[in-house]
Design a protein around this motif. Sequence first.
Motif, PDB file in Angstrom:
ATOM      1  N   PRO A  39     131.859 107.614 103.515  1.00  0.00           N
ATOM      2  CA  PRO A  39     133.182 107.090 103.889  1.00  0.00           C
ATOM      3  C   PRO A  39     134.005 106.737 102.657  1.00  0.00           C
ATOM      4  CG  PRO A  39     131.498 105.434 104.262  1.00  0.00           C
ATOM      5  CD  PRO A  39     130.784 106.681 103.813  1.00  0.00           C
ATOM      6  N   ARG A  40     135.292 106.529 102.867  1.00  0.00           N
ATOM      7  CA  ARG A  40     136.173 106.184 101.749  1.00  0.00           C
ATOM      8  C   ARG A  40     136.229 104.688 101.486  1.00  0.00           C
ATOM      9  NH1 ARG A  40     140.034 108.023 105.804  1.00  0.00           N
ATOM     10  NH2 ARG A  40     140.913 106.171 106.756  1.00  0.00           N
ATOM     11  N   ASP A  41     135.680 103.892 102.421  1.00  0.00           N
ATOM     12  CA  ASP A  41     135.721 102.436 102.234  1.00  0.00           C
ATOM     13  C   ASP A  41     134.392 101.822 102.670  1.00  0.00           C
ATOM     14  OD1 ASP A  41     135.751 102.062 105.059  1.00  0.00           O
ATOM     15  OD2 ASP A  41     137.908 102.429 105.056  1.00  0.00           O
ATOM     16  N   VAL A  99     132.325 105.969  97.132  1.00  0.00           N
ATOM     17  CA  VAL A  99     132.481 106.033  95.681  1.00  0.00           C
ATOM     18  C   VAL A  99     133.936 105.692  95.385  1.00  0.00           C
ATOM     19  CG1 VAL A  99     132.401 107.527  93.649  1.00  0.00           C
ATOM     20  CG2 VAL A  99     130.665 107.757  95.443  1.00  0.00           C
ATOM     21  N   LYS A 100     134.130 104.667  94.573  1.00  0.00           N
ATOM     22  CA  LYS A 100     135.475 104.211  94.266  1.00  0.00           C
ATOM     23  C   LYS A 100     136.306 105.348  93.669  1.00  0.00           C
ATOM     24  CE  LYS A 100     137.970 100.455  92.139  1.00  0.00           C
ATOM     25  NZ  LYS A 100     137.877  99.151  91.518  1.00  0.00           N
ATOM     26  N   GLY A 101     137.507 105.510  94.200  1.00  0.00           N
ATOM     27  CA  GLY A 101     138.409 106.542  93.721  1.00  0.00           C
ATOM     28  C   GLY A 101     138.251 107.884  94.424  1.00  0.00           C
ATOM     29  N   GLU A 102     137.235 108.017  95.256  1.00  0.00           N
ATOM     30  CA  GLU A 102     137.034 109.255  96.005  1.00  0.00           C
ATOM     31  C   GLU A 102     137.386 109.032  97.467  1.00  0.00           C
ATOM     32  OE1 GLU A 102     133.187 111.040  95.748  1.00  0.00           O
ATOM     33  OE2 GLU A 102     133.157 111.011  93.562  1.00  0.00           O
ATOM     34  N   GLY A 103     137.882 110.048  98.094  1.00  0.00           N
ATOM     35  CA  GLY A 103     138.118 109.983  99.532  1.00  0.00           C
ATOM     36  C   GLY A 103     136.813 110.163 100.272  1.00  0.00           C
ATOM     37  N   GLY A 104     136.864 110.027 101.570  1.00  0.00           N
ATOM     38  CA  GLY A 104     135.673 110.253 102.367  1.00  0.00           C
ATOM     39  C   GLY A 104     135.330 111.736 102.408  1.00  0.00           C
ATOM     40  N   ARG A 105     134.084 112.021 102.666  1.00  0.00           N
ATOM     41  CA  ARG A 105     133.664 113.416 102.804  1.00  0.00           C
ATOM     42  C   ARG A 105     132.460 113.505 103.738  1.00  0.00           C
ATOM     43  NH1 ARG A 105     130.080 115.513  98.226  1.00  0.00           N
ATOM     44  NH2 ARG A 105     129.028 113.651  97.477  1.00  0.00           N
ATOM     45  N   MET A 106     132.272 114.690 104.264  1.00  0.00           N
ATOM     46  CA  MET A 106     131.200 114.941 105.207  1.00  0.00           C
ATOM     47  C   MET A 106     130.623 116.316 104.893  1.00  0.00           C
ATOM     48  SD  MET A 106     131.586 114.761 109.344  1.00  0.00           S
ATOM     49  CE  MET A 106     131.985 113.030 109.326  1.00  0.00           C
ATOM     50  N   TRP A 107     129.304 116.442 105.009  1.00  0.00           N
ATOM     51  CA  TRP A 107     128.690 117.746 104.793  1.00  0.00           C
ATOM     52  C   TRP A 107     127.419 117.864 105.621  1.00  0.00           C
ATOM     53  CZ3 TRP A 107     128.529 113.726 101.381  1.00  0.00           C
ATOM     54  CH2 TRP A 107     127.291 113.309 100.909  1.00  0.00           C
TER      55      TRP A 107
END
Length: 123
Positions: free
Chosen positions: A49-51, A103-111
């Motif tokens: 997640p982003r947060d 991760v601070k500064g990164e958007g959320g991601r899914m894989w």
Amino acid sequence: MNDRGYTRGAAMAKAAKIREIRQTMVALAIHHNLPRGLRYVTVCLHYQPRDRRRRDTDNLTSTAKPLYDGLAAGTKKFVGYGLVPDDTPEFMAKNEPVIHPPVKGEGGRMWLEITYNTEEIAA
């Protein structure tokens, strides 16, 4: 995908979103040149997640389902890639999703992590 709409419009929007996720999964499988006709695969959804809000893996299930459906062979009505004949336990193990810390500064991601043996291609 865990939203529960109770109106006809919300249900139609949810169906359209599920169709979009399936189609995206098929396009990604093609892009990454995944094999087709495997006898068995293991899949695991990963989410970063982003947060730092609290989340549990149960809420990822409704997002994971159309991804798994998109990897399977599909039907006349629903698109599918054909990695395995179906997403039933006979052909696909679905591990519980993994939630990674943001991760601070990164958007959320899914894989998706997909494990298979290329020597097990179905005849």
